[in-house]
Design a protein around this motif. Structure first.
Motif, PDB file in Angstrom:
ATOM      1  N   ALA A 168       0.834  -1.213   0.000  1.00  0.00           N
ATOM      2  CA  ALA A 168       0.000   0.000   0.000  1.00  0.00           C
ATOM      3  C   ALA A 168       0.864   1.257   0.000  1.00  0.00           C
ATOM      4  O   ALA A 168       0.596   2.216  -0.744  1.00  0.00           O
ATOM      5  CB  ALA A 168      -0.926  -0.015   1.217  1.00  0.00           C
ATOM      6  N   LYS A 169       1.908   1.266   0.822  1.00  0.00           N
ATOM      7  CA  LYS A 169       2.764   2.444   0.932  1.00  0.00           C
ATOM      8  C   LYS A 169       3.594   2.686  -0.325  1.00  0.00           C
ATOM      9  O   LYS A 169       3.936   3.827  -0.646  1.00  0.00           O
ATOM     10  CB  LYS A 169       3.699   2.303   2.136  1.00  0.00           C
ATOM     11  CG  LYS A 169       2.994   2.424   3.486  1.00  0.00           C
ATOM     12  CD  LYS A 169       3.985   2.283   4.627  1.00  0.00           C
ATOM     13  CE  LYS A 169       3.289   2.391   5.993  1.00  0.00           C
ATOM     14  NZ  LYS A 169       4.232   2.195   7.116  1.00  0.00           N
ATOM     15  N   LEU A 170       3.928   1.618  -1.029  1.00  0.00           N
ATOM     16  CA  LEU A 170       4.868   1.739  -2.145  1.00  0.00           C
ATOM     17  C   LEU A 170       4.195   1.773  -3.514  1.00  0.00           C
ATOM     18  O   LEU A 170       4.878   1.810  -4.538  1.00  0.00           O
ATOM     19  CB  LEU A 170       5.876   0.582  -2.091  1.00  0.00           C
ATOM     20  CG  LEU A 170       6.779   0.598  -0.856  1.00  0.00           C
ATOM     21  CD1 LEU A 170       7.581  -0.693  -0.758  1.00  0.00           C
ATOM     22  CD2 LEU A 170       7.710   1.795  -0.877  1.00  0.00           C
ATOM     23  N   THR A 171       2.878   1.780  -3.539  1.00  0.00           N
ATOM     24  CA  THR A 171       2.160   1.875  -4.814  1.00  0.00           C
ATOM     25  C   THR A 171       2.016   3.344  -5.214  1.00  0.00           C
ATOM     26  O   THR A 171       1.528   4.161  -4.443  1.00  0.00           O
ATOM     27  CB  THR A 171       0.769   1.222  -4.706  1.00  0.00           C
ATOM     28  OG1 THR A 171       0.930  -0.177  -4.431  1.00  0.00           O
ATOM     29  CG2 THR A 171      -0.009   1.381  -6.004  1.00  0.00           C
ATOM     30  N   ASP A 172       2.456   3.654  -6.413  1.00  0.00           N
ATOM     31  CA  ASP A 172       2.300   4.998  -6.966  1.00  0.00           C
ATOM     32  C   ASP A 172       1.996   4.852  -8.450  1.00  0.00           C
ATOM     33  O   ASP A 172       2.887   4.811  -9.296  1.00  0.00           O
ATOM     34  CB  ASP A 172       3.574   5.826  -6.753  1.00  0.00           C
ATOM     35  CG  ASP A 172       3.373   7.297  -7.132  1.00  0.00           C
ATOM     36  OD1 ASP A 172       2.403   7.597  -7.863  1.00  0.00           O
ATOM     37  OD2 ASP A 172       4.188   8.131  -6.694  1.00  0.00           O
ATOM     38  N   LYS A 173       0.711   4.733  -8.754  1.00  0.00           N
ATOM     39  CA  LYS A 173       0.301   4.463 -10.131  1.00  0.00           C
ATOM     40  C   LYS A 173       0.685   5.605 -11.071  1.00  0.00           C
ATOM     41  O   LYS A 173       0.897   5.383 -12.268  1.00  0.00           O
ATOM     42  CB  LYS A 173      -1.219   4.224 -10.182  1.00  0.00           C
ATOM     43  CG  LYS A 173      -1.711   3.032  -9.360  1.00  0.00           C
ATOM     44  CD  LYS A 173      -1.245   1.704  -9.927  1.00  0.00           C
ATOM     45  CE  LYS A 173      -1.856   0.541  -9.172  1.00  0.00           C
ATOM     46  NZ  LYS A 173      -1.462  -0.774  -9.694  1.00  0.00           N
ATOM     47  N   SER A 174       0.788   6.838 -10.531  1.00  0.00           N
ATOM     48  CA  SER A 174       1.160   7.973 -11.386  1.00  0.00           C
ATOM     49  C   SER A 174       2.565   7.824 -11.950  1.00  0.00           C
ATOM     50  O   SER A 174       2.893   8.367 -12.995  1.00  0.00           O
ATOM     51  CB  SER A 174       1.058   9.286 -10.605  1.00  0.00           C
ATOM     52  OG  SER A 174       2.053   9.346  -9.589  1.00  0.00           O
ATOM     53  N   LYS A 175       3.411   7.050 -11.250  1.00  0.00           N
ATOM     54  CA  LYS A 175       4.779   6.796 -11.702  1.00  0.00           C
ATOM     55  C   LYS A 175       4.917   5.419 -12.363  1.00  0.00           C
ATOM     56  O   LYS A 175       6.029   5.004 -12.701  1.00  0.00           O
ATOM     57  CB  LYS A 175       5.747   6.873 -10.518  1.00  0.00           C
ATOM     58  CG  LYS A 175       5.852   8.236  -9.869  1.00  0.00           C
ATOM     59  CD  LYS A 175       6.840   8.176  -8.707  1.00  0.00           C
ATOM     60  CE  LYS A 175       6.990   9.531  -8.022  1.00  0.00           C
ATOM     61  NZ  LYS A 175       7.904   9.431  -6.842  1.00  0.00           N
ATOM     62  N   GLY A 176       3.789   4.716 -12.483  1.00  0.00           N
ATOM     63  CA  GLY A 176       3.856   3.355 -13.013  1.00  0.00           C
ATOM     64  C   GLY A 176       4.507   2.400 -12.046  1.00  0.00           C
ATOM     65  O   GLY A 176       5.064   1.372 -12.446  1.00  0.00           O
ATOM     66  N   GLN A 177       4.437   2.726 -10.758  1.00  0.00           N
ATOM     67  CA  GLN A 177       5.092   1.927  -9.719  1.00  0.00           C
ATOM     68  C   GLN A 177       4.043   1.112  -8.960  1.00  0.00           C
ATOM     69  O   GLN A 177       3.186   1.657  -8.274  1.00  0.00           O
ATOM     70  CB  GLN A 177       5.828   2.839  -8.743  1.00  0.00           C
ATOM     71  CG  GLN A 177       6.558   2.113  -7.628  1.00  0.00           C
ATOM     72  CD  GLN A 177       7.280   3.090  -6.731  1.00  0.00           C
ATOM     73  OE1 GLN A 177       8.117   3.854  -7.210  1.00  0.00           O
ATOM     74  NE2 GLN A 177       6.955   3.087  -5.446  1.00  0.00           N
ATOM     75  N   ASN A 178       4.123  -0.212  -9.117  1.00  0.00           N
ATOM     76  CA  ASN A 178       3.215  -1.116  -8.430  1.00  0.00           C
ATOM     77  C   ASN A 178       3.833  -1.580  -7.114  1.00  0.00           C
ATOM     78  O   ASN A 178       5.033  -1.881  -7.055  1.00  0.00           O
ATOM     79  CB  ASN A 178       2.919  -2.334  -9.307  1.00  0.00           C
ATOM     80  CG  ASN A 178       2.298  -1.936 -10.629  1.00  0.00           C
ATOM     81  OD1 ASN A 178       1.159  -1.493 -10.671  1.00  0.00           O
ATOM     82  ND2 ASN A 178       3.058  -2.055 -11.710  1.00  0.00           N
ATOM     83  N   GLY A 179       3.018  -1.644  -6.087  1.00  0.00           N
ATOM     84  CA  GLY A 179       3.530  -2.083  -4.787  1.00  0.00           C
ATOM     85  C   GLY A 179       4.005  -3.516  -4.797  1.00  0.00           C
ATOM     86  O   GLY A 179       4.939  -3.880  -4.087  1.00  0.00           O
ATOM     87  N   ILE A 180       3.364  -4.340  -5.642  1.00  0.00           N
ATOM     88  CA  ILE A 180       3.734  -5.757  -5.679  1.00  0.00           C
ATOM     89  C   ILE A 180       3.371  -6.346  -7.035  1.00  0.00           C
ATOM     90  O   ILE A 180       2.426  -5.909  -7.697  1.00  0.00           O
ATOM     91  CB  ILE A 180       3.020  -6.533  -4.548  1.00  0.00           C
ATOM     92  CG1 ILE A 180       3.645  -7.926  -4.354  1.00  0.00           C
ATOM     93  CG2 ILE A 180       1.506  -6.632  -4.794  1.00  0.00           C
ATOM     94  CD1 ILE A 180       3.307  -8.567  -3.028  1.00  0.00           C
ATOM     95  N   CYS A 181       4.150  -7.324  -7.453  1.00  0.00           N
ATOM     96  CA  CYS A 181       3.838  -8.118  -8.640  1.00  0.00           C
ATOM     97  C   CYS A 181       3.811  -9.588  -8.228  1.00  0.00           C
ATOM     98  O   CYS A 181       4.705 -10.053  -7.502  1.00  0.00           O
ATOM     99  CB  CYS A 181       4.882  -7.908  -9.735  1.00  0.00           C
ATOM    100  SG  CYS A 181       4.811  -6.261 -10.488  1.00  0.00           S
TER     101      CYS A 181
END
Length: 437
Positions: A168-181
């Motif tokens: 939850a803390k590391l998800t930043d969709k604006s940067k294309g950064q997914n919290g987990i794959c």
């Protein structure tokens, strides 16, 4: 030398060359499109040059490979001389007489150098039916730079509750950064490889001691709910299309803060030639929930020779070459030591070049050696196998359940409906197969 002698010698040499060429063969090898196998295909020209033989490569996506080789071996059609198969198929097919034993590759092959748990898993009634090309367990890869920037410290043994918080803390969709794959592509060896370990550590099991399915039990419901939430909220779009290779690409290109998957990925995500985040990667154990039992899987990709081949000696020659100590050194010297096939030979982990290039080596070896297919769950079970059940019926059962889990992930049905459908179908299958009286 007389002209007559010269002609005679030329004739003998020429006949020898013709005889050698007559013995050269083309073998067909079926393998998976994973990075280690792509390297094997590339380097196989060396074996071809040394022996005069040729290889016809059939390189397939994981689910397609399993379907093709299973159909071929079960029907005895003999399309392949060597197959890449898993630790699931090898003992079942060996016992059925579908594979040739491969414990006669010579003293110089050094069978004692193979890791004992892996060798044991490929052996039936004292005969070895496949040799390991690479072996893996599972662990958690994460971006240490993102964790540091967020003020989070990854513990040595994370829990799934912590993983949810971090995602939850590391998800930043604006940067294309997914919290987990995580794996979402349906298949018993795709999404169910990961999800099976999640069910295990949540306290679940496939069957009770009477072979009655437990798929609608509370541990399955909790694991499924958390899995759908993790990927639905914090994972990449279109996760139901992502298997191992797709997630590896996402992670290596900086799209994932965390990735729980095969330890074999380490050699590639740590390789700056293949990974944009090679200097930003760290790793820890697979997460746990209510029990550590079965929280990380045990898997080997192996080379085997179907009993139908008419080119057994040539197949054995390649099998020996591709799984030898010399092959490990060839990969290290030509592709970089970080790229050598992991988890097969004890001697690999003693190589100073590998120790220096692979900071993950000791952790991977520990994970592989500690995964216990004989005790995969908190409660007793009548089967062996961590992320699979070692019975012939599991291939169909696991794939069906994987399709149901994928449908839940896609939002096509509720978790309860998913697991009730799975429970009903698997109960029917196990009753038909005679497991349930």
């Amino acid at each position: 030398m007389s002209v007559k002698t010269s002609i005679l010698l030329s004739s003998v040499v020429g006949c020898g060359l013709i005889a050698g060429m007559a013995h050269a063969e083309e073998i067909t090898v079926a393998t998976v499109n994973n990075g280690d196998m792509i390297i094997m295909q590339k380097l196989s020209t060396k074996w071809e040059q040394e022996t005069g033989n040729k290889i016809n490569w059939v390189v397939l996506e994981e689910n397609v490979l399993r379907e093709r080789v299973t159909t071929d071996i079960a029907t005895g059609s003999g399309q392949f001389d060597i197959m890449t198969i898993g630790g699931y198929e090898a003992p079942i097919w060996g016992k059925s007489g579908w594979l040739s034993a491969v414990d006669d590759l010579g003293d110089d092959y050094d069978y004692n150098d193979l890791l004992d748990p892996i060798k044991k898993g490929l052996t039936v009634d004292g005969k070895l039916y496949a040799v390991p090309f690479y072996t893996e367990s599972s662990f958690t890869l994460y971006r240490k730079d993102l964790f540091e920037a967020a003020g989070i410290k990854m513990p040595d043994q994370p829990t799934y509750e912590q993983i949810k918080e971090y995602a939850a803390k590391l998800t930043d969709k604006s940067k294309g950064q997914n919290g987990i794959c995580l794996r979402g592509k349906p298949g018993w060896g795709e999404n169910m490889a990961f999800f099976g370990t999640m069910v295990n550590t949540y306290g679940g099991r496939w069957f009770d001691m009477d072979w009655k399915p437990q798929l609608n039990s509370e541990p399955w419901k909790k694991a499924t709910t958390d899995y759908v939430e993790l990927l639905g909220k914090y994972g990449p779009q279109g996760a139901t299309a992502n298997g191992f290779n797709e997630n590896q690409t996402l992670f290596a290109t900086g799209k994932c803060a965390m990735w729980i998957d095969a330890t074999s990925a380490a050699g590639r995500v740590y390789d700056p030639k293949q990974s944009q985040v090679a200097d930003k990667v760290a790793f820890t154990r697979s997460p746990v929930a209510v029990t550590p039992a079965g929280s990380s899987w045990s898997w080997s990709w192996n080379l085997a020779i179907p009993a139908t081949t008419k080119k057994g000696e040539t197949a054995r020659s390649f099998l020996k070459w591709a799984t030898s100590k010399d092959y490990v050194k060839l990969v290290g010297e030509s592709e970089g030591w970080v790229a050598v096939p992991p988890g097969t030979r004890k001697s690999t982990y003693a190589l100073p070049e590998y120790q220096k290039a692979a900071p993950f080596a000791a952790t991977v070896l520990e994970a592989i050696m500690s995964a216990d297919p004989s005790k995969p769950t908190k409660d007793p079970v009548p089967y062996t196998g961590v992320q699979f059940v070692a019975i012939p019926e599991f291939q169909a059962i696991g794939t069906f359940v994987g399709q149901q889990i994928s449908a839940a992930l896609a939002g096509q049905q509720s978790v309860d409906a998913t697991l009730e459908a799975a429970q009903t179908q698997v109960t029917r299958d196990m009753t038909r197969a005679g497991y349930i009286k």
